[in-house]
Design a protein around this motif. Structure first.
Motif, PDB file in Angstrom:
ATOM      1  N   ALA A   1      -2.662  10.934  10.994  1.00 57.07           N
ATOM      2  CA  ALA A   1      -2.479  11.524   9.662  1.00 57.07           C
ATOM      3  C   ALA A   1      -1.227  10.936   9.019  1.00 57.07           C
ATOM      4  CB  ALA A   1      -2.364  13.045   9.782  1.00 57.07           C
ATOM      5  N   LYS A   2      -1.420  10.196   7.938  1.00 55.57           N
ATOM      6  CA  LYS A   2      -0.308   9.502   7.290  1.00 55.57           C
ATOM      7  C   LYS A   2      -0.061   9.942   5.855  1.00 55.57           C
ATOM      8  CE  LYS A   2      -1.169   5.234   9.826  1.00 55.57           C
ATOM      9  NZ  LYS A   2      -1.433   3.799   9.674  1.00 55.57           N
TER      10      LYS A   2
ATOM     11  N   ASP B   1       2.211   9.633   0.302  1.00 50.08           N
ATOM     12  CA  ASP B   1       2.650   9.171   1.614  1.00 50.08           C
ATOM     13  C   ASP B   1       3.380  10.278   2.383  1.00 50.08           C
ATOM     14  OD1 ASP B   1       3.293   6.793   3.466  1.00 50.08           O
ATOM     15  OD2 ASP B   1       5.248   7.726   3.111  1.00 50.08           O
ATOM     16  N   GLY B   2       2.875  10.591   3.565  1.00 48.94           N
ATOM     17  CA  GLY B   2       3.438  11.670   4.367  1.00 48.94           C
ATOM     18  C   GLY B   2       4.845  11.399   4.873  1.00 48.94           C
ATOM     19  N   ALA B   3       5.102  10.207   5.403  1.00 46.51           N
ATOM     20  CA  ALA B   3       6.444   9.906   5.928  1.00 46.51           C
ATOM     21  C   ALA B   3       7.482   9.964   4.813  1.00 46.51           C
ATOM     22  CB  ALA B   3       6.455   8.538   6.606  1.00 46.51           C
ATOM     23  N   GLY B   4       7.130   9.466   3.642  1.00 51.48           N
ATOM     24  CA  GLY B   4       8.046   9.517   2.510  1.00 51.48           C
ATOM     25  C   GLY B   4       8.346  10.948   2.094  1.00 51.48           C
ATOM     26  N   VAL B   5       7.309  11.791   2.074  1.00 50.80           N
ATOM     27  CA  VAL B   5       7.508  13.185   1.685  1.00 50.80           C
ATOM     28  C   VAL B   5       8.294  13.936   2.760  1.00 50.80           C
ATOM     29  CG1 VAL B   5       6.341  15.365   1.123  1.00 50.80           C
ATOM     30  CG2 VAL B   5       5.511  13.207   0.162  1.00 50.80           C
TER      31      VAL B   5
ATOM     32  N   PHE C   1     -11.113  10.328   6.388  1.00 51.14           N
ATOM     33  CA  PHE C   1     -10.435  10.281   7.693  1.00 51.14           C
ATOM     34  C   PHE C   1     -11.294  10.953   8.750  1.00 51.14           C
ATOM     35  CE2 PHE C   1      -8.377  13.809   5.332  1.00 51.14           C
ATOM     36  CZ  PHE C   1      -8.644  14.890   6.150  1.00 51.14           C
ATOM     37  N   GLU C   2     -11.017  10.585   9.994  1.00 54.56           N
ATOM     38  CA  GLU C   2     -11.726  11.093  11.169  1.00 54.56           C
ATOM     39  C   GLU C   2     -10.895  12.156  11.863  1.00 54.56           C
ATOM     40  OE1 GLU C   2     -14.617  10.315  12.741  1.00 54.56           O
ATOM     41  OE2 GLU C   2     -15.251   8.570  11.574  1.00 54.56           O
ATOM     42  N   GLU C   3     -11.573  13.158  12.381  1.00 51.85           N
ATOM     43  CA  GLU C   3     -10.914  14.166  13.210  1.00 51.85           C
ATOM     44  C   GLU C   3     -10.164  13.459  14.346  1.00 51.85           C
ATOM     45  OE1 GLU C   3     -12.258  17.951  15.999  1.00 51.85           O
ATOM     46  OE2 GLU C   3     -13.724  17.021  14.671  1.00 51.85           O
TER      47      GLU C   3
ATOM     48  N   TRP D   1      -0.388  15.587   8.262  1.00 53.97           N
ATOM     49  CA  TRP D   1       0.714  14.626   8.135  1.00 53.97           C
ATOM     50  C   TRP D   1       2.068  15.330   8.249  1.00 53.97           C
ATOM     51  CZ3 TRP D   1       4.357  15.597   4.510  1.00 53.97           C
ATOM     52  CH2 TRP D   1       4.038  16.591   3.581  1.00 53.97           C
ATOM     53  N   MET D   2       2.073  16.638   8.067  1.00 51.32           N
ATOM     54  CA  MET D   2       3.316  17.396   7.983  1.00 51.32           C
ATOM     55  C   MET D   2       3.841  17.845   9.347  1.00 51.32           C
ATOM     56  SD  MET D   2       3.900  20.521   5.348  1.00 51.32           S
ATOM     57  CE  MET D   2       5.478  20.653   4.544  1.00 51.32           C
ATOM     58  N   PHE D   3       2.948  17.933  10.324  1.00 51.68           N
ATOM     59  CA  PHE D   3       3.301  18.536  11.604  1.00 51.68           C
ATOM     60  C   PHE D   3       2.977  17.595  12.765  1.00 51.68           C
ATOM     61  CE2 PHE D   3       1.820  21.814   8.621  1.00 51.68           C
ATOM     62  CZ  PHE D   3       2.989  22.539   8.476  1.00 51.68           C
ATOM     63  N   PRO D   4       3.965  17.325  13.644  1.00 52.76           N
ATOM     64  CA  PRO D   4       3.663  16.489  14.811  1.00 52.76           C
ATOM     65  C   PRO D   4       2.521  17.113  15.602  1.00 52.76           C
ATOM     66  CG  PRO D   4       6.027  16.901  14.638  1.00 52.76           C
ATOM     67  CD  PRO D   4       5.337  17.799  13.625  1.00 52.76           C
ATOM     68  N   PRO D   5       1.681  16.340  16.186  1.00 54.07           N
ATOM     69  CA  PRO D   5       1.750  14.894  16.421  1.00 54.07           C
ATOM     70  C   PRO D   5       1.127  14.044  15.312  1.00 54.07           C
ATOM     71  CG  PRO D   5      -0.089  15.778  17.648  1.00 54.07           C
ATOM     72  CD  PRO D   5       0.555  16.947  16.937  1.00 54.07           C
ATOM     73  N   TYR D   6       0.950  14.608  14.101  1.00 46.17           N
ATOM     74  CA  TYR D   6       0.417  13.884  12.941  1.00 46.17           C
ATOM     75  C   TYR D   6      -0.981  13.339  13.212  1.00 46.17           C
ATOM     76  CZ  TYR D   6       5.436  14.081  12.089  1.00 46.17           C
ATOM     77  OH  TYR D   6       6.738  14.497  11.966  1.00 46.17           O
ATOM     78  N   ARG D   7      -1.874  14.246  13.658  1.00 49.95           N
ATOM     79  CA  ARG D   7      -3.278  13.917  13.914  1.00 49.95           C
ATOM     80  C   ARG D   7      -4.142  14.858  13.086  1.00 49.95           C
ATOM     81  NH1 ARG D   7      -3.298   9.181  15.927  1.00 49.95           N
ATOM     82  NH2 ARG D   7      -4.258   9.125  17.932  1.00 49.95           N
TER      83      ARG D   7
END
Length: 153
Positions: free
Chosen positions: A47-48, A108-112, A41-43, A85-91
């Motif tokens: 983040a998913k 999967d972050g959204a599922g977790v 992944f890129e900075e 993936w856990m904290f908005p803004p998910y970047r």
């Protein structure tokens, strides 16, 4: 042959997590191998998910103006990759590149996040574990940046 559940139970990041929690997490997990040199992944990218590293190493890097990508930490087997993936803004706060062949489990972050919302005990336990990772990575970043910007002797 090991199931995803078996792999999760054996991973140090999830050590001591109740079997029911691991079973629910396993529904959102899948094997995710990476070849050496693959940018995972890129900075600042979206983040998913996160990965539990089983084999191989991953460089975490940040973009340094005028200097390109600087490796701030190398993580290996038994570690977790990704907490954004856990904290908005998910970047993503860092980038990640496979140093060599990496065998991992992607989760999967959204599922977790949905699991954590539905089960506060699981949510609290994962939050504690991921916050320890955040602190460790931020400390590694601070030390690496001090090395990059120290005055020449």
């Amino acid at each position: 042959m090991m199931t995803t559940y078996d792999i999760l139970v054996a991973h140090p990041f999830l050590a001591g997590l109740p079997p029911g929690h691991v079973e629910r997490l396993s529904r959102w997990a899948r094997p995710a191998p990476f070849r050496a040199g693959t940018r995972i992944f890129e900075e600042n990218g979206r983040a998913k998910r996160f990965w539990l590293i089983r084999e191989g190493c991953v460089h975490l890097d940040i973009r340094v103006p005028g200097r390109g990508d600087a490796v701030i930490e190398t993580i290996g087997p038994g570690t977790v990759l990704g907490w954004s993936w856990m904290f908005p803004p998910y970047r993503w706060h860092f980038g990640a590149v496979a140093v060599d062949q990496v065998l991992s489990i992607a989760v999967d972050g959204a599922g977790v996040r949905a699991l954590c919302d539905a089960d506060p005990d699981l949510g609290y336990e994962l939050t504690k574990r991921f916050m320890a990772v955040v602190v460790e990575r931020m400390q590694a970043t601070r030390i690496r940046l001090l090395d990059l910007y120290k005055a020449p002797a």
